[in-house]
Each structure stands twice: as structure tokens, then as C-alpha cells.
Enzyme design. Structure first.
Site, PDB file in Angstrom:
ATOM      1  N   LYS A  30      40.938  46.219  34.714  1.00 31.08           N
ATOM      2  CA  LYS A  30      40.779  44.805  34.368  1.00 31.08           C
ATOM      3  C   LYS A  30      39.678  44.684  33.319  1.00 31.08           C
ATOM      4  O   LYS A  30      38.698  45.455  33.351  1.00 31.08           O
ATOM      5  CB  LYS A  30      40.393  44.036  35.646  1.00 31.08           C
ATOM      6  N   SER A  56      42.795  35.975  39.333  1.00 31.58           N
ATOM      7  CA  SER A  56      42.510  36.193  37.939  1.00 31.58           C
ATOM      8  C   SER A  56      42.950  37.564  37.431  1.00 31.58           C
ATOM      9  O   SER A  56      43.056  37.762  36.221  1.00 31.58           O
ATOM     10  CB  SER A  56      41.004  36.032  37.687  1.00 31.58           C
ATOM     11  N   SER A  70      41.354  37.077  43.828  1.00 34.07           N
ATOM     12  CA  SER A  70      41.946  37.505  42.564  1.00 34.07           C
ATOM     13  C   SER A  70      42.662  38.838  42.550  1.00 34.07           C
ATOM     14  O   SER A  70      43.236  39.210  41.526  1.00 34.07           O
ATOM     15  CB  SER A  70      40.873  37.552  41.483  1.00 34.07           C
TER      16      SER A  70
HETATM   17  N1  GLN Z   1      40.944  31.835  41.970  1.00 34.26           N
HETATM   18  C1  GLN Z   1      39.570  31.962  42.367  1.00 34.26           C
HETATM   19  C2  GLN Z   1      38.663  31.339  41.346  1.00 34.26           C
HETATM   20  O1  GLN Z   1      39.162  30.913  40.343  1.00 34.26           O
HETATM   21  C3  GLN Z   1      39.232  33.390  42.636  1.00 34.26           C
HETATM   22  C4  GLN Z   1      38.864  34.131  41.440  1.00 34.26           C
HETATM   23  C5  GLN Z   1      38.517  35.551  41.713  1.00 34.26           C
HETATM   24  O2  GLN Z   1      38.716  36.060  42.811  1.00 34.26           O
HETATM   25  N2  GLN Z   1      37.930  36.198  40.726  1.00 34.26           N
HETATM   26  O3  GLN Z   1      37.485  31.287  41.545  1.00 34.26           O
END
Ligand code: GLN
Length: 475
Positions: A75, A150, A174
């Protein structure tokens, strides 16, 4: 021949039935033929092929390490020395890592091949991969839908066969949510099992490196070699020699669950009935179901978004155009450097979170929001400590339904935040959790089950996940 398991693949490597180079070529071919998915920000073609050749040499002299030849994607918030890293943000455009994250060092030491850098939501903030400065990633199973976020690029890359495994980060879901949307396995470790050194921080008390794979077995294998204490991350406390080898004998589990979540009206009906089937089948197979009602669950999302944005507003201070980040060319004073660089460099979602986080930390609101949220986090943590002492795993949905259409939620931040309602719990409590495919809906889209385990008891969690992964090919 397509990749199935690390163990089988390495057996073929040993027998000379395939080579790392062939496998890397196959992955590259798949990545290129599906470039329209926008999963990769960069492919390390030459470098990966050169490494493959070197590894093939080692194999021919009988030297094979636990991850030899395993093709991995990273990532775009994981540092790899000498390579670009941008957290999919314009503010880090052109930035090259000076050192590698501990997880990358460990992958390379064990013989893995890093194939490329994967698209994600900007600074890992999002649930659909639509917040990337480099455009959205599309779901490989249906390009009209999001892959989740994400770590959408990491999930898509594994689902389309462009790497064997990939690393993502999981701050509030995410890794697990995109794994669910792309039909692969996604794991978030106990807070403190895997080092965060060299990971671009979003919310430090939540962030963990997570792993995507085609099977529970492979994910467990990779996790073994990237886990453990690290002198560069004092919050990383797990014992390194905790090898996760899954035993194949079937066990009888005490499965905790919340009847109101498994029956929640927010769930898509097909998912709801699959989850009910899972519970019924588990009873028939001799497992014990233990219902729990969790107090304060309605606050999980608000608490997560208060605490995570507070931490983000502080972590993202450093991108000011002075120390880190692209400096705006029109700036002519200290203040205008900060203002212009940040306004231009950060996308709208990151700006929203910085403002929200600054607000909840400001004088007069700190006690009302930040302190109160910390108290609710503690309440949830204490309850789960108790729950996990009474059961082996806790079962819950990963998401409320299948992957949604691209564009359908991006103008409604609250709807997007609600995507995380079942995943933030593991991050708020620090517990390990894994998302495994449960089946497909009528349109052929994958649906998933999530299992949470006790702190640092990943071995048990992986074994349970492996046993409950009913689709034989995914075990
Ligand atoms: N969807 C969550 C957020 O936007 C989790 C993001 C993540 O785990 N990096 O904060």
C-alpha cells in the site's frame, strides 16, 4: 498454473516445476492487462524481475526461505527505501523513502519479491478508495463498484491475481472491508503485534499493518514473518518467535455474537440470511453459541471518528511545506507557506478530518468530545476483554452488504463513515480480527464474515477462520 498456496507454490519451486521469474511475469501480465482498475500506482517491473532471477539462483543451490518467491504488493503508505511513497496524496508528490518499514525489511529478508506500490485513499482516510489523489480504484469483480477502502488497491491486486499477498493498513477497517468487497481474506493484527515503523501515520493508537491473501493459511504464514518486537516501535510488543502454523484438526469453538448485530435491519437481506445460516450450521456442527449484548455500541462510530480525527490532526501537522510536503511556489511568508501548501496538497476528506480533529481537541470542547470518547473507548475495551474471556472467537458482519456503486456515497460523508460500523470495534479495542468470504449474492458479489479474537491469540483466530472458511479453495 495459477497460484494456490505458498506451500504448494514453494513445493513446485523446489521441484523445478516453476520459477520465481515465471510467477513474477504472470503477476505483471495480470497487473498490466487490468491496468484500468487503477490498483497499482507503480509497478517495479525491472527490479522485480532481477530479484526473481537472483532468487531462482538461490533456489537452484538449495536455498529457500519461508517467503522465497512470494510476490507482494505494498500500500502506498508503507515506506520502501529508494522508492516513491505518497499516501496517495499530492502533498507527498515526488517523495522518496529514505528507509524501509520494518515489515518491508522482514519481507525482503525472507525472500519475498515486492512487485509494486498500490493505490489507496489519501492518508488511508476513506472506505471506498475514491479519496485518492490518483483517482479511484475499481472493483475487479464488477468495475461499476468500489473495491472498498482505504486499502482498495491492495485488495484489488490480490483479487485480480497480480500478487500473491499484499500489505495494507487498518485503522478502522481498511483491510477487512476491502477484503470483504473483493472476496479475499483480510487480517488486522492485535495492536502491537506488527511494527508500525515506516508506516505513514494516520491515527497512531489505531493504525496497524494488515495482510490480504487468497487463503487464511497464506495470510497466517506471512504474518508470522513480519510480526514481533522492533526497536523502532516501542508499541510493538509481540514475541517474534510466535510461529503461526495452522493445525488442521477440527475444534469445537465457543462463538460469541450479538443477536442484534447479526439480525440488524441495516444488513443487506442476503447477507443477513447467510449470517443466520452460519450460526445455525455452527450449532449443528457442535460449536457453542454465546449471545452478548454490547453496551455503548451505538457510539462506536462517533467515538472512532472523534479519536481518529484528533490523532490525524496531530500526525498531519508535519506536512506543512516546511519539513515535509510539497511547498507551494506562490508562498512568500511562513503563514502563507503553511496555508497554501496544505490547502493545495491535501484533498477535501483529509481537510475535513483535520478540521474535525482540531475542533474536538480545542479548548472548551476537549472534555466534551475527546475525553468522553476516550471513556467510551475504555468501556468497549473492558467489555470485550470480558467477552473474550468467555468465548474463543466473536463473530460479526464485516460490512452491511456487498460493494456499492462507484460515486454512490462520496457526497455523503456520514453514509461513508457508517460503512465502518462493524470494523472499528477491533481497532477501538486493539483486538485482532479477520474477514473471510462467506458466499456470493445473487449478482455474484462476495459477502463476508468477520471474526475477532483475544489479544495476541492470532494462532487461535487463524485456526477458527480456517475452519469456518467453508469454501475449500479459500482455506
Ligand atoms: N474507513 C475508515 C476511515 O476512513 C477506516 C480507515 C482505515 O482503516 N485506514 O477512517
Amino acid at each position: 498454473m495459477t497460484f494456490e498456496r505458498i506451500s504448494e507454490y514453494q513445493a513446485r519451486l523446489r521441484l523445478g516445476q516453476t520459477t520465481v521469474k515465471d510467477e513474477v511475469l504472470l503477476c505483471l501480465e495480470r497487473a498490466l492487462s487490468q491496468a484500468h482498475l487503477n490498483a497499482f500506482l507503480e509497478l517495479y517491473t525491472e527490479e522485480a524481475l532481477a530479484r526473481a532471477e537472483a532468487l531462482d539462483q538461490e533456489i537452484s543451490s538449495g536455498n529457500i526461505k519461508p517467503l522465497t518467491g512470494v510476490v507482494v504488493g505494498l500500500k502506498d503508505n508503507i515506506c520502501y527505501a529508494g522508492h516513491l511513497v505518497s499516501a496517495s496524496s499530492k502533498i507527498l508528490e515526488g517523495f522518496q523513502s529514505l528507509y524501509s518499514a520494518t515489515v518491508v525489511e522482514r519481507l525482503l529478508e525472507q525472500g519475498a519479491v515486492v512487485i509494486g506500490r498500490l493505490n489507496c485513499d489519501e492518508f488511508a482516510m476513506g472506505s471506498s478508495n475514491e479519496n485518492s489523489a490518483f483517482g479511484p480504484v475499481l472493483n475487479p469483480l464488477d468495475t461499476s463498484r468500489v473495491p472498498g477502502g482505504s486499502s482498495g488497491g491492495s485488495a484489488a491486486a490480490v483479487a485480480m491475481g497480480a500478487c500473491h499477498l499484499s500489505l495494507g493498513t487498518d485503522t478502522g477497517g481498511s483491510v477487512r472491508q476491502p477484503a470483504a468487497y473483493c472476496g479475499v481474506v483480510g487480517f488486522k493484527p492485535t495492536y502491537g503485534r506488527i511494527s508500525r515503523h515506516g508506516i505513514i501515520a494516520f491515527a497512531s493508537s489505531f493504525d496497524q499493518v494488515g495482510v490480504f491473501g487468497q487463503s487464511v493459511e497464506d495470510v497466517a504464514h506471512l504474518v508470522t514473518f513480519i510480526s514481533g518486537k522492533d526497536e523502532f516501535d516501542s508499541t510493538c510488543t509481540a514475541d517474534a518467535n510466535d510461529v503461526l502454523t495452522l493445525k488442521s484438526e477440527k475444534k469445537f469453538y465457543r462463538i460469541g455474537y450479538s443477536p442484534s448485530w447479526m439480525n440488524s435491519s441495516a444488513l443487506n437481506p442476503e447477507l443477513q440470511s447467510m449470517l443466520q445460516n452460519f450460526l445455525e450450521r455452527s450449532t449443528k456442527e457442535g460449536h457453542t453459541l454465546i449471545p452478548f449484548e454490547i453496551e455503548g455500541m451505538d457510539y462506536a462510530i462517533p467515538v472512532y471518528y472523534i479519536l481518529a480525527t484528533a490523532e490525524a490532526s496531530s500526525n498531519l501537522n508535519r506536512y506543512s511545506g516546511m519539513h515535509y510536503g510539497v511547498r507551494n511556489a506562490d508562498a512568500d511568508s511562513l503563514e502563507s507557506t503553511f496555508k497554501l501548501s496544505r490547502s493545495q496538497g491535501f484533498g477535501p476528506e483529509v481537510q475535513r478530518r483535520i478540521m474535525l480533529g482540531t475542533y474536538v481537541l480545542s479548548e472548551g470542547y476537549y472534555d466534551a468530545y475527546y475525553v468522553k470518547a476516550q471513556k467510551v473507548r475504555r468501556l468497549l475495551r473492558d467489555q470485550f476483554q470480558q467477552i473474550m474471556s468467555e468465548c474463543d472467537v466473536f463473530a460479526l458482519p464485516t460490512t452491511v452488504g456487498p460493494a456499492f456503486e462507484v460515486g454512490s456515497k462520496c457526497n455523503d460523508p456520514l453514509a461513508m463513515y457508517l460503512e465502518d460500523q462493524f470494523t472499528v470495534l477491533a481497532n477501538l479495542t486493539g483486538l485482532p480480527a479477520i474477514s473471510i468470504p462467506l458466499g456470493f449474492d445473487k449478482e455474484g458479489m462476495p459477502l463476508a464474515l468477520q471474526l475477532m479474537g483475544s489479544a495476541f491469540q492470532e494462532q487461535g483466530l487463524f485456526e477458527a477462520a480456517n475452519q469456518f472458511c467453508y469454501k475449500e479453495s479459500l482455506k
